[in-house]
Design an enzyme around this catalytic site. Sequence first.
Site, short mmCIF file in Angstrom:
data_model
loop_
_atom_site.label_atom_id
_atom_site.label_comp_id
_atom_site.label_asym_id
_atom_site.label_seq_id
_atom_site.Cartn_x
_atom_site.Cartn_y
_atom_site.Cartn_z
N ASP A 4 46.27 41.26 41.80
CA ASP A 4 46.99 40.07 42.51
C ASP A 4 47.55 41.34 43.93
O ASP A 4 47.93 40.98 45.08
CB ASP A 4 48.60 39.98 41.99
CG ASP A 4 47.76 39.02 40.96
OD1 ASP A 4 46.92 38.83 40.77
OD2 ASP A 4 48.48 37.62 40.98
N CYS B 68 46.76 42.94 33.25
CA CYS B 68 47.17 42.03 34.46
C CYS B 68 47.18 40.73 34.14
O CYS B 68 47.12 40.21 33.51
CB CYS B 68 46.17 42.86 35.39
SG CYS B 68 46.32 44.33 36.09
N ASP B 69 47.80 39.95 35.32
CA ASP B 69 48.51 39.16 35.34
C ASP B 69 47.68 37.82 35.47
O ASP B 69 47.87 37.07 34.08
CB ASP B 69 48.69 38.64 37.21
CG ASP B 69 49.16 39.11 37.46
OD1 ASP B 69 48.70 40.81 37.26
OD2 ASP B 69 50.61 39.21 37.97
N LYS B 70 46.15 37.69 35.63
CA LYS B 70 45.71 36.45 35.15
C LYS B 70 44.77 36.76 34.05
O LYS B 70 43.70 35.84 33.12
CB LYS B 70 44.97 35.09 35.94
CG LYS B 70 45.42 34.87 37.47
CD LYS B 70 47.11 34.87 37.72
CE LYS B 70 47.98 34.80 38.05
NZ LYS B 70 48.56 35.91 38.67
N CYS C 197 51.32 47.49 36.76
CA CYS C 197 52.77 48.04 38.01
C CYS C 197 53.78 48.46 36.43
O CYS C 197 53.93 47.49 35.78
CB CYS C 197 53.09 46.65 38.96
SG CYS C 197 51.11 46.67 39.91
N GLU D 299 51.03 33.44 44.92
CA GLU D 299 51.90 34.23 45.10
C GLU D 299 52.88 34.67 46.45
O GLU D 299 51.97 35.02 47.30
CB GLU D 299 52.01 35.95 44.64
CG GLU D 299 51.78 35.18 42.69
CD GLU D 299 51.43 36.49 42.18
OE1 GLU D 299 51.64 36.15 40.43
OE2 GLU D 299 51.36 37.73 42.43
N SER E 277 55.21 36.17 42.70
CA SER E 277 55.05 37.58 41.80
C SER E 277 56.11 38.13 40.77
O SER E 277 57.30 37.90 40.88
CB SER E 277 54.52 39.11 42.76
OG SER E 277 54.76 39.82 41.62
#
Length: 552
Positions: free
Chosen positions: A78, A119-121, A192, A442, A468
């Site tokens: 992202d 991570c995100d998705k 992150c 985002e 985010s």
Amino acid sequence: MRSDIIKQGVEHAPHRALLYAGGVSDKNIEKPFIGIASSFSDLVPGHIGMRDLERQIEKGIHSGGGQSFIFGVPAVCDGIAMGHCGMRYSLPSRDLIADCVETVANAHQLDGLVLLTNCDKITPGMLIAALRLNIPSIIVTAGPSLEGHCKGETLTFIRGSSEAVGKYRAGNISLEKLNEMVHYACPTIGSCQGLYTANTLACLVEVMGMSLPGCASAAAVSSKKRRIAFESGLAICDIIKNKTLPRDIVTKDALRNAIIVDLALGGSTNSILHLLAIAQSAEIELSLDDFEYLSDKIPQIIKLDPSSTLTMTDLDNAGGISGVFKTLYNKTNEFKNTKNLLGESIEEIAQNAWVDNSVIKPLDNPITNNPGLAILHGNLASEGAVVKISGVDKDVFEFKGRAKVFNHEEDAMKAIVDDVIKEGDVVVIRYEGPKGGPGMREMLAPTSLLVGKGLGKKCALITDGRFSGGTRGLCIGHICPEAAIGGVIGLIEDNDIIEIDINKRIINLKVDETELQRRKENFKPYQNEVPKGYLSKYQKSVSQANKGAIAQ
């Protein structure tokens, strides 16, 4: 075993021939076939270390009596996709990942899965697939990065890069200082460092019992993470023997526990989208009402970056999610005694946990009585909107400002850079919802610029897109209905007054009903460039954000 259909009997001799071609031995062909779904990528810093973790998982599977097969799934960073057309692919990739895992597992009749993710998705996509398939599965999240250090200043990705750009634009740091911070913001591989979406989802997966204790907060570069990967490989063999299925673990109580921890930690607003989608894949009824109900009962007990200077390293050192269990269990009736894949109950984990109450505050002495997240309603969001309370300064819990309206994130960015946005403005970014984008981008870049330029406590930003996990400030997203389908956000005009009251959970457009009706009658939705390929398919089938933005 499911895999018997591709390896037993004379009629399946051709299948065995292909398996032998891959190096499977006569002895191992009788063992459970276990897929390692790996989202390894050199493009994504949170995934670069997965080659080593794949080896550890393989060792665990073979030590436990299984036969492993690695296969790949896509991954989007992202941070790298942010602020341009690439971000339109981020949320849709969740459904793509779920489809990929489902396809490979069913096509090859795998007996079980180890889902190596970060991570995100990627993490919710993997869990959605596991629940769809409902075959024995375990998740290994690859872990957070360590925080950076630059001349005595502790840095994270957000503070050392995104917000630093805003400081540079405001003239508060030099270009040389910005470049220096960027070099030190992400010193190691890993997701992150703060409680952004990647780490929020890792925590919630552990809460739901689909990963081993300690997995969420163990650093990507730690020996602890390598051991957890090996132990997860061992564990999947026992999970298969015990016939423990994902839907046995991810129950309504487990999902509500995940919401409770999300509220207590002040996690990413994206977690709401993902938990709704996860619930649907498990055929469990979950809605924004569940979040709203629990938000009145759960205070915030920890604050991590971007809302403070603490990172996932601090959470791990303070006891991790097990320490959170110890803090919550038996302190609120809402937090239930569910079990993880190994059969360990939250009560058992909590009894054996250690917690540092200087970091993870006691429930009777929280950081704040407000939850980390909240759902807002009003004429501007009749079907709900989401705010990360933990990232909002108390001084702007009640805010009334003038609308500055933009139909693209890029237009809003230019206005912020060019100092068009002033104190008291409400930046409205619309046509960025699931259908309008398409892809529900985002808005980290504009929010970080506002904070960096000193406007984080002086302006608001609202959108039918999303934020985010690294966003902070008075930022309200997931506004439903979105502009593209005629939501009120599409009727806002420059200099309209918008009223936000977080304490009362209200967001309203202060325009009288007669004028609103006139605007509705004349409304013509703005048309972004017509998407092609995957985004075209996504746009046609995706639901609204309050339903999880799920592509059917």
